[in-house]
Scaffold this motif. Structure first.
Motif, short mmCIF file in Angstrom:
data_model
loop_
_atom_site.label_atom_id
_atom_site.label_comp_id
_atom_site.label_asym_id
_atom_site.label_seq_id
_atom_site.Cartn_x
_atom_site.Cartn_y
_atom_site.Cartn_z
N GLY A 36 -4.36 -44.85 22.15
CA GLY A 36 -3.70 -45.90 21.38
C GLY A 36 -4.35 -46.05 20.01
N PHE A 37 -4.07 -47.17 19.34
CA PHE A 37 -4.62 -47.40 18.01
C PHE A 37 -6.15 -47.34 18.00
CE2 PHE A 37 -0.73 -50.28 17.28
CZ PHE A 37 0.01 -49.25 16.74
N THR A 38 -6.78 -47.97 19.00
CA THR A 38 -8.25 -48.02 19.03
C THR A 38 -8.84 -46.62 19.18
OG1 THR A 38 -8.15 -50.21 20.05
CG2 THR A 38 -10.24 -49.04 20.16
N GLY A 39 -8.37 -45.89 20.19
CA GLY A 39 -8.92 -44.57 20.45
C GLY A 39 -8.69 -43.59 19.32
N ALA A 42 -10.86 -44.49 16.29
CA ALA A 42 -12.24 -44.06 16.54
C ALA A 42 -12.37 -42.56 16.38
CB ALA A 42 -12.67 -44.50 17.94
N ALA A 43 -11.42 -41.81 16.93
CA ALA A 43 -11.46 -40.35 16.82
C ALA A 43 -11.40 -39.90 15.37
CB ALA A 43 -10.30 -39.74 17.61
N ARG A 44 -10.54 -40.51 14.59
CA ARG A 44 -10.43 -40.17 13.17
C ARG A 44 -11.75 -40.39 12.44
NH1 ARG A 44 -9.38 -42.98 8.40
NH2 ARG A 44 -8.09 -41.86 6.84
N GLU A 45 -12.38 -41.54 12.70
CA GLU A 45 -13.65 -41.85 12.05
C GLU A 45 -14.74 -40.85 12.44
OE1 GLU A 45 -14.24 -44.46 9.76
OE2 GLU A 45 -12.05 -44.34 9.78
N LEU A 46 -14.77 -40.48 13.71
CA LEU A 46 -15.79 -39.54 14.18
C LEU A 46 -15.57 -38.15 13.57
CD1 LEU A 46 -15.87 -40.72 17.87
CD2 LEU A 46 -17.82 -40.76 16.30
N CYS A 236 -11.14 -46.65 25.55
CA CYS A 236 -10.21 -47.45 24.74
C CYS A 236 -8.92 -47.63 25.53
CB CYS A 236 -9.94 -46.75 23.41
SG CYS A 236 -11.44 -46.24 22.53
N THR A 237 -9.04 -48.26 26.70
CA THR A 237 -7.93 -48.31 27.66
C THR A 237 -7.23 -49.66 27.73
OG1 THR A 237 -9.65 -48.67 29.35
CG2 THR A 237 -8.78 -46.44 29.11
N ASN A 238 -7.61 -50.60 26.87
CA ASN A 238 -6.93 -51.89 26.73
C ASN A 238 -6.78 -52.58 28.10
OD1 ASN A 238 -5.75 -53.86 24.97
ND2 ASN A 238 -3.73 -53.27 25.71
N ALA A 371 -4.27 -54.73 13.37
CA ALA A 371 -5.42 -54.89 12.49
C ALA A 371 -6.73 -54.89 13.27
CB ALA A 371 -5.29 -56.18 11.68
N MET A 372 -6.74 -55.57 14.42
CA MET A 372 -7.97 -55.67 15.20
C MET A 372 -8.36 -54.32 15.79
SD MET A 372 -10.10 -58.23 15.94
CE MET A 372 -9.24 -59.78 16.18
N THR A 373 -7.38 -53.54 16.25
CA THR A 373 -7.73 -52.24 16.85
C THR A 373 -8.28 -51.29 15.81
OG1 THR A 373 -5.40 -51.62 16.61
CG2 THR A 373 -6.13 -52.27 18.80
N ALA A 374 -7.81 -51.40 14.57
CA ALA A 374 -8.36 -50.54 13.52
C ALA A 374 -9.86 -50.78 13.39
CB ALA A 374 -7.66 -50.84 12.19
N GLN A 375 -10.26 -52.04 13.41
CA GLN A 375 -11.68 -52.35 13.27
C GLN A 375 -12.46 -52.08 14.55
OE1 GLN A 375 -11.44 -52.06 10.32
NE2 GLN A 375 -12.24 -53.92 9.38
N LEU A 376 -11.84 -52.34 15.70
CA LEU A 376 -12.50 -52.06 16.96
C LEU A 376 -12.79 -50.56 17.09
CD1 LEU A 376 -13.51 -53.21 19.64
CD2 LEU A 376 -11.18 -53.04 20.53
N GLY A 377 -11.83 -49.73 16.69
CA GLY A 377 -12.04 -48.29 16.74
C GLY A 377 -13.16 -47.84 15.83
N ARG A 378 -13.25 -48.44 14.66
CA ARG A 378 -14.33 -48.08 13.73
C ARG A 378 -15.69 -48.47 14.27
NH1 ARG A 378 -9.89 -48.47 10.58
NH2 ARG A 378 -9.82 -47.10 8.75
#
Length: 427
Positions: A36-39, A42-46, A236-238, A371-378
């Protein structure tokens, strides 16, 4: 194989293709459970940081909350103002989380611009109208607190609110200039493309049933029989509570939300209810929301106090509420109805968990999913890179599933009935 996509407005109108990878690689630096958005964030940032990454999605990309929401991008908390956050986390910790959350919408729209994601992105602001004088004073004070943090948040009076919504029931409104809307499924598929373009892999139909120690790393075993060795794991399974997701999913209250989209509104109605194209979500306990898509369909949602037969009933109920609240020239009917589950934490703040050394999880977007998942993933990506968890802007919490979790939907139904009663006396 993952199950077929559910019928939603987003599956009907998506422009980007759904492209994923086949068999997972044998080993990576970081395995991300959940596409999802979080995972995917996070993958993009890594990957930007030079790590190798594989994303394992149990179902189909977009089948969870990331593909089922209404596409609101809102950079604040649903139920907490800045002072409440500081009271919970202290001045330093509270301000760190406030800065993170306050930049959530900008983070989404930056990613969209950097990667050229075609997802109907419109950063036109978000409007939070106040139902009743007490709510107006609360929002006036909340807007001032966000402004003290350097954010473009203002308070509109009743006349200005009427001009923005065409509704005369509100006593004012909070306007967050950095909010907006997107096509969530196209954004999600754009994140998949971004991850794959940077050398990561994304795999559907890979439900992770077991995570076990393998030397200094982890061995992930999926229901399909695939195995993957990873130095670090991000979960990141919500709100899901099957397989490896069970413990984290049961730490939140699941709320089933029903969404509808109507046929396109006429030009006069659009100018009256959304002259700037801003999405709206008011302060009622049984909140009223609406937004327009690129074709001016009205999108709104709601929850059911009684779950039986809710899908058909809620579609009609939400359409009737849209017609009544917005004073539409003629009654509208749903063009499509869909449903998803939101994860709510008891204090309405996001959670960061450490299941074991090198295995982190994040949850708790509380109705602010994009918006929150974007920051949670980071933040999860920072944890996977070895940053001290105690220094991260989302505090590390012990993972404790809620007692009697299976009964939380009953509690939520009772709370919704109580909320509707409160709304009758709030004006």
């Amino acid at each position: 194989m993952p199950s077929p996509a559910k019928d939603t407005l987003w599956t009907r109108t998506a422009r980007l293709p759904a492209e994923t990878d086949g068999t997972p690689p044998q080993s990576v630096d970081v395995a991300v459970i959940g596409g999802g958005f979080t995972g995917l964030t996070a993958a993009r940032e890594l990957l930007i940081a030079g790590r190798s990454v594989a994303v394992l999605e149990a179902g189909q990309i977009g089948a969870g909350a990331s593909g089922m929401n209404a596409g609101f991008v809102v950079p604040n908390f649903a139920k907490a103002d800045p002072n409440a956050v500081r009271a919970k986390l202290g001045e330093q910790g509270g301000n760190a989380l406030l800065r993170l959350v306050g930049d959530g919408a900008n983070a989404v729209f930056r990613t969209i611009a950097e990667d050229g994601i075609d997802c109907d992105a419109r950063q036109v602001g978000w409007l939070n109208p106040a139902f009743g004088a007490a709510s107006a004073e609360m929002l006036r004070a909340r807007a001032a607190l966000w402004r003290d943090l350097g954010r473009p948040v203002t308070f509109l009076d009743a006349d200005e609110t009427r001009q923005q919504t065409g509704m005369d029931i509100y006593s004012g409104a909070l306007l967050d200039a950095e909010g907006g809307t997107i096509h969530p499924l196209d954004y999600l598929r754009g994140l998949v493309q971004s991850v794959r373009r940077r050398g990561g892999t994304v795999h559907e139909g890979q439900s992770v049933d077991k995570v076990t120690r393998d030397g200094s790393g982890w061995r992930l075993t999926t229901r399909s029989g695939a195995t993957l060795i990873a130095k670090k794991v991000l979960q990141c399974t919500n709100a899901f509570t099957m397989g490896i997701a069970a413990r984290m999913g049961r730490s939140t209250v699941p709320l089933r939300v029903y969404q509808i989209a109507t046929s396109p509104a006429d030009a006069d109605t659009v100018r009256r209810i959304a002259p700037e194209g801003r999405p709206v979500g008011d302060t009622r306990q049984n909140l009223f929301t609406y937004r327009l898509d690129r074709d001016n369909r009205l999108i709104s949602g709601g929850m059911a106090a009684i779950p039986f037969g809710a899908f058909d009933r809620l579609g009609r109920t939400v359409a009737e509420r849209l017609s009544s609240e917005l004073g539409l020239p003629q009654a509208v009917t749903p063009e499509v109805v869909w449903t998803g589950v939101a994860a709510m934490t008891p204090d309405f703040l996001p959670r960061l968990y450490q299941m074991d050394d090198g295995w982190f999880g994040g949850i708790g977007c509380n109705g602010r999913g994009i918006a929150m998942t974007a920051q949670l993933g980071r933040v999860l990506a920072r944890a996977a890179q070895g940053e001290d968890p105690d220094q991260l802007p989302i505090p590390l919490r012990p993972l404790r599933p809620l007692p009697f979790h299976r009964f939380t939907p009953i509690v939520a139904s009772a709370a919704l009935i109580q909320a509707r009663l409160k709304d009758r006396f709030a004006r």
